[in-house]
Design an enzyme around this catalytic site. Sequence first.
Site: not given
Length: 390
Positions: A289, A313
Amino acid sequence: MFEEFGAGVGVRSWASILDDVTRAQAERTAMLPILTEPIALMPDAHLGMGATIGSVIPTESAVIPSTVGVDIGCGMAGRQVDLPADIAAEHADAWVKGAENHVPAGMGKGRSSFSEAARAWMNANPPPETLDDPQRAESQLGSLGSGNHFIELARDLEGTTWILLHSGSRGPGNKLATLHTKVAVTLHERLGTQLDDPELSWLQANTPEFDAYIRDLRWSQAFALENRRLLLAAAHEVLNRAIGRDVPTLDEVNCHHNYTELEEHDGKWLWVTRKGAIRAGVGDRGLIPGSMGQRSFVVRGLGNPLSYQSCSHGAGRVMSRNKARKTLSVEDLQSKMAGSAWQASDAKLLLDEAPQAYKPLDVVMKDQADLVKIEVELSSIANYKGVERR
């Protein structure tokens, strides 16, 4: 491409944006005697407690509890649903309001009553005896948390809708992680081990303390995985209510980014701790994200051995939470969130999550072109965050 630096086993870094303090922290970790292979820093690497967030730490016969962190098993989940994104956008405000009403959130706060699904999972997966409040754990299973935990509706380039979310093992994972970190620190204090940072105290394999930690860690990772599954179901049900019909599922991804696992790399069995990193073995699917209300990516791993088959991540902070609250304004956040449905009335409480507090996602994705390939690109439709109201 990556650079190598540091003494000891050294550091491999894919982060083109890396401040001196974070670099120094990674170098200190690389000097630990339990490491036999270099640390790998992902493109989103930034300063963390004990070890760098966005680091992959390989150890042969020990694990450092604080490098996994207090949110054991924290990670991302995504679900593609059979709904045109333009229809989702028409109901985005209703979805945000529905999430506020039906998805438990906030720090330390779960449901006021247990859900049947949470109770069934806890009965099938009894918590370890070291967890002192299993009823509280049951009440938090299926709850979001606060900080950078979120649920989002997003559109892909084909015009379909995805549900994305970020959450972990909540209070129980935190309690167990804190307990075992204290055990490790106490053991090293008794032994007189000289460490630059006590948070880097480790537990040696083939000891009762190590075995107890791995047992509790595995339970916490399973709890986190189930927590995200229940959150996906809750967010999906809110979407069904907003649309007025059941929306079918097309695809799903669920992955940890705070965990440790025994893996074979280059002929050696290593405990690979990913602190803010996801596994990116050949074909492994993951979710990266961006910052609040911005783009995100579904990716497939390329299996790069130099990163221990790992990738970033997220975008990675460039501004601490305190600095973001002091530096950024509500107007800054509103300008970045234009076009997305979100909790605008809580803007002041969400300043520490403003996109300006994170690295540019384009740079992060470019830095890891040899770690993963992009499978799906997503843009935000609606964003819901758990807000801790003090």
